[in-house]
Structure formats: C-alpha cells, structure tokens
Design an enzyme around this catalytic site. Sequence first.
Site, PDB file in Angstrom:
ATOM      1  N   ARG A 103       0.846  -1.208   0.000  1.00 55.70           N
ATOM      2  CA  ARG A 103       0.000   0.000   0.000  1.00 55.70           C
ATOM      3  C   ARG A 103       0.881   1.259   0.000  1.00 55.70           C
ATOM      4  NH1 ARG A 103      -4.501   1.256   4.734  1.00 55.70           N
ATOM      5  NH2 ARG A 103      -5.203   3.266   3.967  1.00 55.70           N
ATOM      6  N   SER A 151       5.946   8.841  12.270  1.00 55.52           N
ATOM      7  CA  SER A 151       4.890   7.834  12.103  1.00 55.52           C
ATOM      8  C   SER A 151       4.647   7.074  13.411  1.00 55.52           C
ATOM      9  CB  SER A 151       5.237   6.876  10.955  1.00 55.52           C
ATOM     10  OG  SER A 151       6.404   6.138  11.238  1.00 55.52           O
ATOM     11  N   ASN A 154       1.518   1.663  14.748  1.00 52.65           N
ATOM     12  CA  ASN A 154       0.590   0.740  14.086  1.00 52.65           C
ATOM     13  C   ASN A 154       0.707   0.739  12.561  1.00 52.65           C
ATOM     14  OD1 ASN A 154      -0.572   3.295  13.903  1.00 52.65           O
ATOM     15  ND2 ASN A 154      -2.653   2.494  13.939  1.00 52.65           N
ATOM     16  N   ASP A 215      10.796  16.229  21.844  1.00 57.82           N
ATOM     17  CA  ASP A 215      10.628  17.686  21.919  1.00 57.82           C
ATOM     18  C   ASP A 215      11.747  18.384  21.159  1.00 57.82           C
ATOM     19  OD1 ASP A 215       8.472  17.144  23.457  1.00 57.82           O
ATOM     20  OD2 ASP A 215       9.174  18.163  25.273  1.00 57.82           O
ATOM     21  N   GLU A 250      -2.452  13.852  12.691  1.00 59.02           N
ATOM     22  CA  GLU A 250      -3.482  12.817  12.554  1.00 59.02           C
ATOM     23  C   GLU A 250      -3.468  12.042  13.859  1.00 59.02           C
ATOM     24  OE1 GLU A 250      -5.515  12.929  10.205  1.00 59.02           O
ATOM     25  OE2 GLU A 250      -4.467  14.097   8.683  1.00 59.02           O
ATOM     26  N   CYS A 284      -6.444   3.790  14.236  1.00 53.74           N
ATOM     27  CA  CYS A 284      -7.120   5.030  14.622  1.00 53.74           C
ATOM     28  C   CYS A 284      -8.566   5.004  14.136  1.00 53.74           C
ATOM     29  CB  CYS A 284      -6.391   6.238  14.057  1.00 53.74           C
ATOM     30  SG  CYS A 284      -6.253   6.211  12.265  1.00 53.74           S
ATOM     31  N   THR A 285      -8.789   4.373  12.986  1.00 61.60           N
ATOM     32  CA  THR A 285     -10.123   4.350  12.377  1.00 61.60           C
ATOM     33  C   THR A 285     -10.958   3.145  12.799  1.00 61.60           C
ATOM     34  OG1 THR A 285      -9.058   3.268  10.529  1.00 61.60           O
ATOM     35  CG2 THR A 285      -9.497   5.611  10.265  1.00 61.60           C
ATOM     36  N   ARG A 437      -9.438   4.550   6.677  1.00 53.63           N
ATOM     37  CA  ARG A 437      -8.715   5.547   5.884  1.00 53.63           C
ATOM     38  C   ARG A 437      -8.768   5.075   4.440  1.00 53.63           C
ATOM     39  NH1 ARG A 437      -2.751   5.643   5.286  1.00 53.63           N
ATOM     40  NH2 ARG A 437      -2.828   3.906   6.752  1.00 53.63           N
TER      41      ARG A 437
HETATM   42  P1  NAP Z   1       2.435   7.995  20.090  1.00 49.77           P
HETATM   43  O1  NAP Z   1       2.858   7.384  21.348  1.00 49.77           O
HETATM   44  O2  NAP Z   1       1.864   9.361  20.137  1.00 49.77           O
HETATM   45  O3  NAP Z   1       3.725   7.966  19.135  1.00 49.77           O
HETATM   46  C1  NAP Z   1       3.647   8.366  17.794  1.00 49.77           C
HETATM   47  C2  NAP Z   1       5.017   8.805  17.322  1.00 49.77           C
HETATM   48  O4  NAP Z   1       5.413   9.964  18.029  1.00 49.77           O
HETATM   49  C3  NAP Z   1       6.129   7.778  17.556  1.00 49.77           C
HETATM   50  O5  NAP Z   1       7.033   7.853  16.502  1.00 49.77           O
HETATM   51  C4  NAP Z   1       6.754   8.287  18.838  1.00 49.77           C
HETATM   52  O6  NAP Z   1       8.081   7.866  19.021  1.00 49.77           O
HETATM   53  C5  NAP Z   1       6.692   9.774  18.606  1.00 49.77           C
HETATM   54  N1  NAP Z   1       6.783  10.596  19.804  1.00 49.77           N
HETATM   55  C6  NAP Z   1       6.579  10.262  21.090  1.00 49.77           C
HETATM   56  N2  NAP Z   1       6.753  11.338  21.887  1.00 49.77           N
HETATM   57  C7  NAP Z   1       7.074  12.377  21.069  1.00 49.77           C
HETATM   58  C8  NAP Z   1       7.356  13.751  21.296  1.00 49.77           C
HETATM   59  N3  NAP Z   1       7.367  14.298  22.497  1.00 49.77           N
HETATM   60  N4  NAP Z   1       7.625  14.518  20.230  1.00 49.77           N
HETATM   61  C9  NAP Z   1       7.627  14.002  18.986  1.00 49.77           C
HETATM   62  N5  NAP Z   1       7.363  12.709  18.711  1.00 49.77           N
HETATM   63  C10 NAP Z   1       7.086  11.906  19.748  1.00 49.77           C
HETATM   64  O7  NAP Z   1       1.356   7.108  19.328  1.00 49.77           O
HETATM   65  P2  NAP Z   1       1.400   5.539  19.032  1.00 49.77           P
HETATM   66  O8  NAP Z   1       1.197   4.831  20.312  1.00 49.77           O
HETATM   67  O9  NAP Z   1       2.586   5.228  18.209  1.00 49.77           O
HETATM   68  O10 NAP Z   1       0.131   5.375  18.084  1.00 49.77           O
HETATM   69  C11 NAP Z   1      -1.153   5.176  18.596  1.00 49.77           C
HETATM   70  C12 NAP Z   1      -1.969   6.435  18.557  1.00 49.77           C
HETATM   71  O11 NAP Z   1      -1.872   7.021  17.287  1.00 49.77           O
HETATM   72  C13 NAP Z   1      -3.449   6.199  18.784  1.00 49.77           C
HETATM   73  O12 NAP Z   1      -3.967   7.217  19.596  1.00 49.77           O
HETATM   74  C14 NAP Z   1      -4.045   6.293  17.387  1.00 49.77           C
HETATM   75  O13 NAP Z   1      -5.394   6.638  17.352  1.00 49.77           O
HETATM   76  C15 NAP Z   1      -3.166   7.302  16.783  1.00 49.77           C
HETATM   77  N6  NAP Z   1      -3.147   7.165  15.324  1.00 49.77           N
HETATM   78  C16 NAP Z   1      -3.836   8.063  14.592  1.00 49.77           C
HETATM   79  C17 NAP Z   1      -3.885   7.954  13.214  1.00 49.77           C
HETATM   80  C18 NAP Z   1      -4.626   8.951  12.364  1.00 49.77           C
HETATM   81  O14 NAP Z   1      -4.363   8.987  11.172  1.00 49.77           O
HETATM   82  N7  NAP Z   1      -5.544   9.737  12.902  1.00 49.77           N
HETATM   83  C19 NAP Z   1      -3.214   6.909  12.587  1.00 49.77           C
HETATM   84  C20 NAP Z   1      -2.519   5.994  13.365  1.00 49.77           C
HETATM   85  C21 NAP Z   1      -2.484   6.138  14.750  1.00 49.77           C
HETATM   86  P3  NAP Z   1       8.436   6.693  20.081  1.00 49.77           P
HETATM   87  O15 NAP Z   1       7.837   5.469  19.532  1.00 49.77           O
HETATM   88  O16 NAP Z   1       9.910   6.710  20.088  1.00 49.77           O
HETATM   89  O17 NAP Z   1       7.831   7.109  21.386  1.00 49.77           O
HETATM   90  O1  G3H Z   2      -4.459   3.885  12.397  1.00 50.79           O
HETATM   91  C1  G3H Z   2      -4.775   4.754  11.621  1.00 50.79           C
HETATM   92  C2  G3H Z   2      -4.736   4.554  10.174  1.00 50.79           C
HETATM   93  O2  G3H Z   2      -4.714   5.793   9.512  1.00 50.79           O
HETATM   94  C3  G3H Z   2      -5.914   3.719   9.767  1.00 50.79           C
HETATM   95  O3  G3H Z   2      -5.815   3.311   8.462  1.00 50.79           O
HETATM   96  O4  G3H Z   2      -8.197   2.606   8.204  1.00 50.79           O
HETATM   97  O5  G3H Z   2      -6.480   1.995   6.508  1.00 50.79           O
HETATM   98  O6  G3H Z   2      -6.453   0.932   8.766  1.00 50.79           O
HETATM   99  P1  G3H Z   2      -6.792   2.148   7.960  1.00 50.79           P
END
Ligand code: NAP
Ligand code: G3H
Length: 475
Positions: A103, A151, A154, A215, A250, A284-285, A437
Amino acid sequence: MTKQYKNYVNGEWKLSQDEIKIYAPASGEELGSVPAMSTDEVDYVYASAKAAFPAWRALSYVERANYIRKAADILQSKAEAIGSVLSKEIAKGLKSSVGEVTRTVEIMEFAAAEGVRTQGEVLEGGSFEAASKRKIAVVRREPVGLVLAISPFNYPVNLAGSKIAPALITGNVVAFKPPTQGSISGLLLAEAFAEAGLPAGVFNTITGRGSVIGDYIVEHKAVDFINFTGSTPVGENIGRLAGMRPIMLELGGKDAAIVLEDADLDLTAKNIVDGAFGYSGQRCTAVKRVLVMDSVADKLAELIVERVSNLTVGLPEDNTDITPLIDTKAADYVEGLILDAKERGATALTDIKREGNTIYPTVFDNVTTDMRLAWEEPFGPVLPIIRVNSAEEAVHIANQSEFGLQSAVFTNDYPLAFKIAEQLEVGTVHINNKTQRGTDNFPFLGAKKSGVNTQGVKYSIEAMTRIKSVVFDIK
Ligand code: NAP
Ligand code: G3H
C-alpha cells in the site's frame, strides 16, 4: 548478536554511541538494535537536509518523480522481506504487514503521478479598486522546506510513506522519525529511498525514543513543517511546540457506527466486526463504539457476537485476527477499560480473558455514558454497544466525544444518512461501510482532538507546499 540497524543521514548509514534494542512483542525475540541519536546528531541531520534543499527544489517535478518511482519499485521488490520484519516488530498479521508495504508503494507511485500535475495559476486583478484591474498575479506552489515526518507504531511504514512521498515530490527535504517499536521497519523503508539514489541530505532518518528526543526534534528551528501521526496528547504537545509553523496532525479517534432500524444487519455486523477488531483494534479508524437503535439492538448484538466468536486469536505469523497488543502498558489500559465497564454494569457478551498481552475480543452491550469505554480510545479489541432511541440521540452521543475522526452510518435511507453525515462532527462519514482511511487519494482528516490539516495524496501535497504569488502591473 542481532543486527545493528543504522540511520540514513546525508547519504550515509550511521550508528550512534547509544542504541535501543528492539524485541518482538509476541515472542520476545530480539530483532536488532537502532541508534538512539544524540541532539548533536539531530543537528547534523537537519543541517544536511537544509544544505540539500536548494538543489532538490530546483529539480523539475518529473526528475523528482523518477526518484520516487524508483524508490517505490525497490520497496515493492522487498515487500515480503520488509513485511516479515514488520509483522514481528509490531505483532501485525503477516499478510496485513506485507499489505502495509505494498500500500505504501501505491501511495508513492500515486504521489509521483499527482506531483507532476501540480500547477499554478495566473489571476487578473479584481474590481476592488480601479487600479487592481491592471494587476496580474502569478500564483505558484513552493515547497515549505524541511519536513519532519513522524509515524506511529501501528503503521510505521505506511504512515511514513504517505508523508515522505508527497513531501519529496514537491521539492521538500525530509527527516523521518519512525516509532521506536517499528523503527527497524522504518529504516528498511529508508533503504528504498537510499537505494533509489536520492541526492545526499534530501531524505534522512532519526531514531530514538520520542520521550527523550521528541521535543528536541520538533522544537528545532530548522524544521519548517511537522507531519505527525500518533496519539492526541503527543500531538497536542507538538502543536504547542510548533508555534507559528504549519503542522499536520493525525491523532486518536472514537469512531461511532450508528445503526438505524432499517439497516441491513448482516452487512452491518460484518463491517462492525471487521472495523473494530482488525489488527486487534489498534487502528485510529477502528469502530470504537456502536450506537444502535434499541429496537434492533438484540439482533445486531447476536450477529456481532456470532462473528466475534469466529475470530482467531494467536500469533502474527499465523495471520490470526487477534494478536498480542504492542506492549504491556497498552494491554493494561485496555483491561482497565474492560473492568470499569464490567463493574459499572455493562453486559459482557463474550468471555473476558487476557493471556500476557493478548486481550481476547470483547463485546459489551448496554454500555452507558458514565462508563470510560463510552468515551476513551482503547486501541485494543473491545467494542461497546450503546443503545439509543432515536437518530438524534445517536448523533448527540457521537458528537459528545472529544474526538472527531470518522463515523459510519448504517441505513438504507440515503437522504437520512446524508442528513446525519452533515450533523456529525468528524472528518469522514462512511455509509454502510466500516470506518477506514482511504482509498489513499481521498482526504483523510480529523475534527476536534483527532487532528489538524488534511492527509490524502493531493491534500498532503497542498499542505506541504506554500503559495507564492508574484504580482505585477500591466500597462
Ligand atoms: P504515540 O505514542 O503518540 O507515538 C507516535 C510517534 O510519536 C512515535 O514515533 C513516537 O516515538 C513519537 N513521539 C513520542 N513522543 C514524542 C514527542 N514528544 N515529540 C515528537 N514525537 C514523539 O502514538 P502511538 O502509540 O505510536 O500510536 C497510537 C496512537 O496514534 C493512537 O492514539 C491512534 O489513534 C493514533 N493514530 C492516529 C492515526 C490517524 O491517522 N488519525 C493513525 C494511526 C495512529 P516513540 O515510539 O519513540 O515514542
Ligand atoms: O491507524 C490509523 C490509520 O490511519 C488507519 O488506516 O483505516 O487503513 O487501517 P486504515
């Protein structure tokens, strides 16, 4: 000793003094190590990228598209191998992991094609004042400069490619920080860009724990645009640190599936179960709550439970539906939501069971708005069913969420579905389908605490460019 993966910086692969060992969440196997970059090393990444910017932006779209297409071809040739590492690293089913890589290839190809279609426009002065009639504006899109792409665990590869390719095609240079759990896969993606022969400094990687260097990499004055996918708290922090700089966030979601009385309940149950439990709910979705009319709730719950009972639980290499969650903290959090719902009187329709970090798929009926599960994002395989008595009540509860990513509406009354879609405070509404998505050329965005700005190839290109207008008078 396992492999020491390196960062790609200014056209070279580099180790750092410190490293982080990466283990497979499902088996505990050590997969390798990645560098924990120092702040000095980050400075060097940014300086290299800035130095590469003028020559890269001076290339034509077609020249940049050729590099991206080449990287896409290389990535495609490694899809199985990278998918296999990705599957281990984030405990995602093998098939889905390979799918994540292919993808990404498609997004890169689409971005290359979309980029060459980027056009400016020429405007004639309006009639606001007599003199403006003699004015002409040449309006063009320019790259913003250095894009920091971050990124989440997930989709460490796909939600990197969806940022990097649209950034590069428009002449931006990129620093990519993958999630720590997912960084090996991120560095394998980087290999494709390196092997495609991009000029040194145009594309670089940064690894290290977000809690340690996050940060610093965001706040750094060299960064012109932050393109982030991840959790809402980290996104909010980035928003604060970004100051006046443009960002794309996002973030989290609590996507509702609204089910009306006339819905095709078989189709609805299938979409809800696929949507809620794919990759163990770590999307996330994912469908994160069902708001169903009371009159059809018993039947829908029965159909959902029937499908959930067929979900397989096990290991990513076996392509099971439910795999161990990313870490113990995540599993503890999901278990906390489950126990809260149980204690507050929700009806468990499935066995409540946890083995290590594997949470068995759980469905609760009669969830009420005083329960955490009604509002919080589990990012795990648990689905609350909330009964409602009208479409208005469903919309009201849906909109009470702090999140606003997506919603789904299940009904055969399309005018009503569109009316509800208009009322929902989200980025996208799916009719008779699960929240998701894509396809990846569609706009993808979140309202409220689900995000800022709009992804989707064309929209990402627009977001990561800035309009420059050159105005002159004609005699
Ligand atoms: P996360 O803990 O926020 O981490 C995301 C990214 O940010 C990782 O690369 C992480 O690095 C980095 N990061 C952590 N602390 C940071 C800081 N202070 N400054 C800059 N970058 C920092 O999220 P996750 O656990 O990986 O993902 C799950 C979350 O993402 C869920 O809430 C999900 O809904 C959301 N998500 C949203 C979308 C969307 O498109 N809306 C898509 C996918 C996921 P480290 O791994 O080194 O901590
Ligand atoms: O986790 C968040 C992704 O943007 C969701 O993508 O709906 O294709 O799994 P997806």
